[in-house]
Motif scaffolding. Structure first.
Motif, PDB file in Angstrom:
ATOM      1  N   VAL A  29       0.879  -1.170   0.000  1.00 58.50           N
ATOM      2  CA  VAL A  29       0.000   0.000   0.000  1.00 58.50           C
ATOM      3  C   VAL A  29       0.916   1.220   0.000  1.00 58.50           C
ATOM      4  O   VAL A  29       1.601   1.497   0.982  1.00 58.50           O
ATOM      5  CB  VAL A  29      -0.923   0.011   1.240  1.00 58.50           C
ATOM      6  CG1 VAL A  29      -1.792   1.250   1.231  1.00 58.50           C
ATOM      7  CG2 VAL A  29      -1.779  -1.242   1.262  1.00 58.50           C
ATOM      8  N   ARG A  33      -1.622   3.517   4.591  1.00 54.63           N
ATOM      9  CA  ARG A  33      -2.860   4.193   4.984  1.00 54.63           C
ATOM     10  C   ARG A  33      -3.127   4.001   6.470  1.00 54.63           C
ATOM     11  O   ARG A  33      -2.913   2.916   7.017  1.00 54.63           O
ATOM     12  CB  ARG A  33      -4.047   3.636   4.196  1.00 54.63           C
ATOM     13  CG  ARG A  33      -4.009   3.978   2.721  1.00 54.63           C
ATOM     14  CD  ARG A  33      -5.170   3.362   1.981  1.00 54.63           C
ATOM     15  NE  ARG A  33      -6.451   3.791   2.542  1.00 54.63           N
ATOM     16  CZ  ARG A  33      -7.613   3.348   2.095  1.00 54.63           C
ATOM     17  NH1 ARG A  33      -7.674   2.473   1.121  1.00 54.63           N
ATOM     18  NH2 ARG A  33      -8.741   3.777   2.645  1.00 54.63           N
ATOM     19  N   LYS A  34      -3.601   5.055   7.085  1.00 59.22           N
ATOM     20  CA  LYS A  34      -3.989   4.990   8.489  1.00 59.22           C
ATOM     21  C   LYS A  34      -5.301   4.214   8.614  1.00 59.22           C
ATOM     22  O   LYS A  34      -6.247   4.454   7.865  1.00 59.22           O
ATOM     23  CB  LYS A  34      -4.161   6.405   9.023  1.00 59.22           C
ATOM     24  CG  LYS A  34      -4.744   6.490  10.431  1.00 59.22           C
ATOM     25  CD  LYS A  34      -5.015   7.934  10.773  1.00 59.22           C
ATOM     26  CE  LYS A  34      -5.802   8.050  12.071  1.00 59.22           C
ATOM     27  NZ  LYS A  34      -6.171   9.451  12.367  1.00 59.22           N
ATOM     28  N   VAL A  35      -5.363   3.259   9.551  1.00 63.88           N
ATOM     29  CA  VAL A  35      -6.573   2.471   9.776  1.00 63.88           C
ATOM     30  C   VAL A  35      -6.871   2.420  11.269  1.00 63.88           C
ATOM     31  O   VAL A  35      -5.994   2.614  12.110  1.00 63.88           O
ATOM     32  CB  VAL A  35      -6.435   1.035   9.220  1.00 63.88           C
ATOM     33  CG1 VAL A  35      -6.251   1.042   7.716  1.00 63.88           C
ATOM     34  CG2 VAL A  35      -5.284   0.297   9.881  1.00 63.88           C
ATOM     35  N   GLN A  49      -1.011   1.345  10.694  1.00 59.72           N
ATOM     36  CA  GLN A  49      -0.791   1.665   9.287  1.00 59.72           C
ATOM     37  C   GLN A  49      -0.950   0.414   8.453  1.00 59.72           C
ATOM     38  O   GLN A  49      -0.346  -0.617   8.738  1.00 59.72           O
ATOM     39  CB  GLN A  49       0.604   2.244   9.068  1.00 59.72           C
ATOM     40  CG  GLN A  49       0.752   3.699   9.480  1.00 59.72           C
ATOM     41  CD  GLN A  49       2.088   4.257   9.021  1.00 59.72           C
ATOM     42  OE1 GLN A  49       3.126   3.679   9.279  1.00 59.72           O
ATOM     43  NE2 GLN A  49       2.061   5.370   8.330  1.00 59.72           N
ATOM     44  N   LEU A  75     -11.124   0.169   7.163  1.00 62.24           N
ATOM     45  CA  LEU A  75     -10.346   0.723   6.065  1.00 62.24           C
ATOM     46  C   LEU A  75     -11.066   1.941   5.521  1.00 62.24           C
ATOM     47  O   LEU A  75     -11.983   1.835   4.723  1.00 62.24           O
ATOM     48  CB  LEU A  75     -10.172  -0.314   4.950  1.00 62.24           C
ATOM     49  CG  LEU A  75      -9.601  -1.662   5.382  1.00 62.24           C
ATOM     50  CD1 LEU A  75      -9.494  -2.587   4.191  1.00 62.24           C
ATOM     51  CD2 LEU A  75      -8.237  -1.480   6.016  1.00 62.24           C
ATOM     52  N   ALA A  76     -10.641   3.137   5.961  1.00 64.80           N
ATOM     53  CA  ALA A  76     -11.260   4.394   5.512  1.00 64.80           C
ATOM     54  C   ALA A  76     -12.771   4.290   5.670  1.00 64.80           C
ATOM     55  O   ALA A  76     -13.254   3.880   6.722  1.00 64.80           O
ATOM     56  CB  ALA A  76     -10.861   4.693   4.075  1.00 64.80           C
ATOM     57  N   ASP A 269      -3.540  10.775  -3.408  1.00 65.42           N
ATOM     58  CA  ASP A 269      -2.444  10.374  -2.525  1.00 65.42           C
ATOM     59  C   ASP A 269      -1.305   9.740  -3.316  1.00 65.42           C
ATOM     60  O   ASP A 269      -0.128   9.958  -3.035  1.00 65.42           O
ATOM     61  CB  ASP A 269      -2.954   9.380  -1.474  1.00 65.42           C
ATOM     62  CG  ASP A 269      -3.414  10.092  -0.202  1.00 65.42           C
ATOM     63  OD1 ASP A 269      -3.247  11.325  -0.136  1.00 65.42           O
ATOM     64  OD2 ASP A 269      -3.935   9.429   0.695  1.00 65.42           O
ATOM     65  N   GLU A 270      -1.674   8.920  -4.313  1.00 59.28           N
ATOM     66  CA  GLU A 270      -0.646   8.259  -5.123  1.00 59.28           C
ATOM     67  C   GLU A 270       0.183   9.283  -5.903  1.00 59.28           C
ATOM     68  O   GLU A 270       1.416   9.157  -5.999  1.00 59.28           O
ATOM     69  CB  GLU A 270      -1.297   7.263  -6.090  1.00 59.28           C
ATOM     70  CG  GLU A 270      -1.933   6.066  -5.434  1.00 59.28           C
ATOM     71  CD  GLU A 270      -3.293   6.373  -4.807  1.00 59.28           C
ATOM     72  OE1 GLU A 270      -3.797   5.523  -4.050  1.00 59.28           O
ATOM     73  OE2 GLU A 270      -3.837   7.469  -5.061  1.00 59.28           O
ATOM     74  N   GLN A 355      -4.168  14.415  10.506  1.00 58.96           N
ATOM     75  CA  GLN A 355      -4.960  13.193  10.499  1.00 58.96           C
ATOM     76  C   GLN A 355      -6.379  13.474  10.971  1.00 58.96           C
ATOM     77  O   GLN A 355      -6.989  12.682  11.697  1.00 58.96           O
ATOM     78  CB  GLN A 355      -4.285  12.122  11.361  1.00 58.96           C
ATOM     79  CG  GLN A 355      -2.936  11.698  10.811  1.00 58.96           C
ATOM     80  CD  GLN A 355      -2.264  10.611  11.622  1.00 58.96           C
ATOM     81  OE1 GLN A 355      -2.628  10.371  12.767  1.00 58.96           O
ATOM     82  NE2 GLN A 355      -1.280   9.967  11.041  1.00 58.96           N
ATOM     83  N   THR A 398      -8.738  13.438   2.241  1.00 61.12           N
ATOM     84  CA  THR A 398      -9.605  12.270   2.305  1.00 61.12           C
ATOM     85  C   THR A 398     -10.057  12.092   3.752  1.00 61.12           C
ATOM     86  O   THR A 398      -9.710  12.894   4.629  1.00 61.12           O
ATOM     87  CB  THR A 398      -8.859  11.004   1.843  1.00 61.12           C
ATOM     88  OG1 THR A 398      -7.834  10.689   2.800  1.00 61.12           O
ATOM     89  CG2 THR A 398      -8.224  11.207   0.475  1.00 61.12           C
ATOM     90  N   ALA A 400      -8.930  10.091   5.691  1.00 63.25           N
ATOM     91  CA  ALA A 400      -7.753   9.777   6.497  1.00 63.25           C
ATOM     92  C   ALA A 400      -6.957  11.021   6.862  1.00 63.25           C
ATOM     93  O   ALA A 400      -5.971  10.927   7.597  1.00 63.25           O
ATOM     94  CB  ALA A 400      -6.852   8.799   5.746  1.00 63.25           C
TER      95      ALA A 400
END
Length: 412
Positions: A29, A33-35, A49, A75-76, A269-270, A355, A398, A400
């Motif tokens: 990933v 990503r923060k979860v 993460q 997940l988000a 983000d990408e 965040q 987003t 996140a």
């Protein structure tokens, strides 16, 4: 596995993927990503993460606590995963969660047909056993309702993306010619078992074994002690919804770019991650309290002065960075600030990441461009200062959190 500033997003390192033991289906990933993780035994929550995913497991980094036993990973705003946590590598805060099931958090389609199906099976006024008693010859109100419900069921059975089943005496029987794959039917049996244990209807979203199909699955306990199952293929619906959101996002990106003459660019983000790979990170620090801002300004100044910044231009850039850092405190619990230098392009980029809950897409134009507009997640009046004192601003927001990149050319 060595935990360093390049791990887990170093594309040349595969240790975190190997621990998933999922073969070629495992992927990193990027960026992580923060979860939110909930330990189901105690209902205690923590942050982690998400760094690796496959069809059967995910990899999480958690330096604050062990992620063992039964877990729920949010997940988000799309999916929740239920699974079992295992220590991935001894001495490293990397954990592997074996996926047991995937649940949908939000509605993804209109439920009219499905609600009609539920109404027929769950109504105490319409006992399905009445269907066996010559319903065609009945002209009373009860008979008319039964006929109407059967006609609705007939329509449902003809829709190729909907599978209807009846579970009776341990047997799973399709109502019609449409039948799901064996791996999906196994999931049906599991959900029926849980519905029977709970004595109530259950809904869940599952992914087919090959990862190509997504289904909404409903199990409804019926008055005659059987169980009805409705399986809806929502793969196309989800794909179309993603396309719609992508088009909407592109429209907002174009609007912000045109209005600011290309100074404010909305990126994913990408795309932001690829942008940062162009340079090298010179410093990083956390902003948790107002007194951290002075140290931030001094650190940026001592790093940038040797690069040939004009005094006035450096001052303006520090003001913009200070405004962005202040926003992480005003609208959240602080954030992370990093400075990247891109020597071959003679520019620097300040990355500000909070965040918080992010900014809604429809609020972005007003949150960034309208003075006086204020919401809990607005970027505030200081955003006009950032636009004035920076050569370009990149923005990603987003659920996140929000990421800002303030870019300044060193030689101007």
């Amino acid at each position: 596995m060595i935990v360093c500033e390049q791990c887990p997003d170093n594309p040349d390192c595969c240790n975190c993927l190997l621990e998933l033991r999922s073969g070629g289906s495992a992927q990193k990933v990027l960026p992580p990503r923060k979860v939110k993780v909930t330990e189901l035994a105690t209902m205690e929550t923590s942050q982690a993460q998400l760094v690796a995913v496959s069809r059967t497991a995910i990899g999480l980094l958690s330096s604050t606590r062990q992620l063992l036993g039964r877990l729920e990973v949010e997940l988000a705003f799309d999916f929740r995963i239920i699974g079992s946590g295992l220590q991935g590598i001894n001495g490293v805060p990397y954990h592997v969660v074996d996926i047991e099931k995937v649940l949908r958090k939000e509605e993804v389609l209109e439920r009219l047909l499905l609600e009609e199906f539920h109404t027929w099976h769950m109504s105490s006024e319409l006992d399905p056993t009445d269907v066996l008693h010559n319903w065609k010859d009945r002209d009373d109100e009860r008979g008319r309702l039964i006929k109407q419900e059967l006609q609705k069921l007939s329509i449902l059975r003809q829709i190729e993306t909907i599978f209807l089943y009846l579970f009776d005496a341990g047997h799973l029987r399709p109502l019609g010619s449409n039948r799901a794959d064996p791996d999906v039917e196994r999931e049906m049996r599991r959900l029926v078992g849980e519905a029977i244990i709970h004595g109530s209807s259950l809904r869940e979203q599952i992914v087919s074994q090959d990862g190509k199909k997504v289904f909404d699955m409903y199990a409804s306990i019926l008055p005659d002690q059987t169980c009805g199952i409705a399986l809806i293929d929502v793969t196309t619906v989800i794909a179309e919804e993603r396309k719609r959101k992508r088009r909407e996002w592109e429209n907002y990106r174009d609007i912000l770019g045109v209005v600011t003459s290309g100074k404010l660019l909305l990126l994913s983000d990408e795309e932001l991650f690829c942008l940062l790979r162009e340079g090298h990170r010179s410093l990083a620090m956390d902003i948790q309290a107002p007194e951290d801002l002075a140290l931030l300004r001094r650190s940026f100044k001592s790093t940038l002065e040797p690069l040939g910044f004009a005094a006035t231009r450096l001052l303006h850039f520090l003001v913009a960075v200070n405004e962005a850092a202040s926003n992480t405190l005003k609208h959240g619990s602080g954030g992370t600030i990093m400075l990247y230098i891109v020597p071959d392009q003679q520019l620097c980029r300040a990355v500000i990441h909070d965040q918080g809950q992010g900014i809604l897409l429809e609020d972005l134009p007003r949150a960034t461009l309208q003075q006086g507009f204020s919401t809990q997640n607005s970027l505030g009046a200081g955003f006009h200062v950032m636009l004035q004192y920076c050569d370009r601003i990149y923005l990603s927001s987003t659920a996140a959190g929000t990421k800002l990149i303030l870019e300044c050319v060193l030689t101007s």
